[in-house]
Design a protein around this motif. Structure first.
Motif, mmCIF file in Angstrom:
data_model
loop_
_atom_site.group_PDB
_atom_site.id
_atom_site.type_symbol
_atom_site.label_atom_id
_atom_site.label_comp_id
_atom_site.label_asym_id
_atom_site.label_seq_id
_atom_site.Cartn_x
_atom_site.Cartn_y
_atom_site.Cartn_z
ATOM 1 N N GLY A 1 0.824 -1.221 0.082
ATOM 2 C CA GLY A 1 -0.110 0.027 -0.140
ATOM 3 C C GLY A 1 0.824 1.168 -0.098
ATOM 4 N N ARG A 2 2.319 1.187 0.027
ATOM 5 C CA ARG A 2 2.970 2.298 -0.159
ATOM 6 C C ARG A 2 4.211 2.307 -0.957
ATOM 7 N NH1 ARG A 2 6.171 3.171 4.382
ATOM 8 N NH2 ARG A 2 6.409 1.172 5.178
ATOM 9 N N MET B 1 6.693 3.830 -12.507
ATOM 10 C CA MET B 1 7.414 3.038 -11.566
ATOM 11 C C MET B 1 7.242 1.670 -12.056
ATOM 12 S SD MET B 1 5.900 4.840 -8.238
ATOM 13 C CE MET B 1 4.416 5.688 -9.321
ATOM 14 N N PHE B 2 8.278 1.105 -12.137
ATOM 15 C CA PHE B 2 8.354 -0.584 -12.632
ATOM 16 C C PHE B 2 8.990 -1.459 -11.366
ATOM 17 C CE2 PHE B 2 8.787 1.799 -16.482
ATOM 18 C CZ PHE B 2 7.736 1.008 -16.979
ATOM 19 N N ASN C 1 13.927 4.390 -11.906
ATOM 20 C CA ASN C 1 12.353 3.890 -11.528
ATOM 21 C C ASN C 1 11.963 2.668 -11.612
ATOM 22 O OD1 ASN C 1 13.086 4.431 -14.230
ATOM 23 N ND2 ASN C 1 10.980 4.548 -15.131
ATOM 24 N N VAL C 2 13.249 1.517 -11.382
ATOM 25 C CA VAL C 2 13.055 0.341 -11.109
ATOM 26 C C VAL C 2 13.543 -0.161 -9.962
ATOM 27 C CG1 VAL C 2 13.410 -1.993 -12.301
ATOM 28 C CG2 VAL C 2 13.576 0.032 -13.635
ATOM 29 N N MET D 1 7.743 8.633 -6.104
ATOM 30 C CA MET D 1 7.063 9.238 -7.362
ATOM 31 C C MET D 1 5.570 9.007 -7.259
ATOM 32 S SD MET D 1 9.590 7.116 -9.968
ATOM 33 C CE MET D 1 8.825 7.431 -11.381
ATOM 34 N N ALA D 2 4.947 9.916 -7.976
ATOM 35 C CA ALA D 2 3.346 9.479 -8.103
ATOM 36 C C ALA D 2 3.176 9.157 -9.715
ATOM 37 C CB ALA D 2 2.668 10.793 -7.947
ATOM 38 N N GLY D 3 2.123 8.280 -10.209
ATOM 39 C CA GLY D 3 1.697 8.028 -11.370
ATOM 40 C C GLY D 3 1.640 6.338 -11.589
#
Ligand code: SAH
Length: 217
Positions: free
Chosen positions: A31-32, A66-67, A91-92, A39-41
């Motif tokens: 949930g976090r 985000m990956f 972003n991974v 990041m948001a998205g």
């Protein structure tokens, strides 16, 4: 025995060098995940990322997404993490867990998209329960895939593809895309390691996009 221990120590040391790319005790972030990335998205999950070519190229092309890449074999996961680290994309994140446990890791509606690329086909019927599109797995994913979210699957294996079509369909998901020869379409495809091998052998690649209905549908 000695060789094996040395190999294992080597593996651990190299994993250690990948630092925070590997998330330990991932259930604590349930949930976090957006907070953890800072990041948001959209959050996209790849299950069975192998050596990581797909997730790395995806992360480069879509820096706002985000990956999270999941791979249960750490010796394979390590190669993916080293590639991502060398590329310097931020972003991974990686998980060394089995897909069956992902319900403990992601909260309701937390994931926008799931990728299943060249998942093991497990041909004998008594092994079908291990297929990542078996109903038991779809139930796991459904707990964290948001309504309107999608599963993007590619495979060279006709048996697995047919099984997946039936499984998603019975589960109430609809299809936004079904292709029996992905490489004959103009889809802007990102290749995986396995895919490259299959295409070299002249095999056709199947692709589907299954969509989880919104509550109103
Ligand atoms: N996606 C990569 C690798 C395909 S092979 C590519 O296309 O090149 C399938 C990968 O999924 C293997 O690396 C295997 O270890 C992983 N895998 C299979 N079942 C899994 C499970 N239940 N949980 C996590 N990873 C799994």
């Amino acid at each position: 025995m000695f060789m094996r221990m040395r190999r294992k120590r080597n593996l651990d040391a190299r994993i250690e060098k990948c630092g925070e790319l590997l998330v330990h005790d991932p259930a604590q972030y349930k949930g976090r995940w957006r907070e953890l990335f800072g990041m948001a998205g959209e959050l996209h999950l790849e299950i069975g990322c192998g050596k990581g070519d797909f997730v790395l190229e995806s992360a480069r092309r879509y820096p706002d997404v985000m990956f999270v890449a999941v791979e249960r074999y750490r010796n394979v996961l390590l190669l993916a993490m080293e590639k991502v680290q060398a590329a310097g994309v931020n972003n991974v994140l990686f998980l060394d867990v089995d897909a069956a446990t992902l319900g403990d890791v992601f909260g309701a509606d937390e994931v926008d998209r799931i990728y299943l690329n060249f998942s093991d086909p497990w041909p004998p019927k008594k092994r079908h329960k291990r297929r990542l599109t078996h109903e038991n797995f779809l139930r796991v994913y459904d707990d964290f895939l948001k309504p309107g979210g999608e599963v993007w699957q590619k495979t060279d294996n006709q048996g697995l593809f047919e099984f997946s079509l039936v499984s998603f369909s019975r589960f109430g998901y609809t299809f936004r895309e079904v292709s029996l020869d992905l490489h004959a379409t103009d889809f802007d495809n990102i290749m995986t390691e396995y895919e490259r091998g299959f295409v070299e052998q002249g095999l056709k690649i199947y692709r589907l996009v299954a969509r989880k209905p919104k509550q109103s549908e």
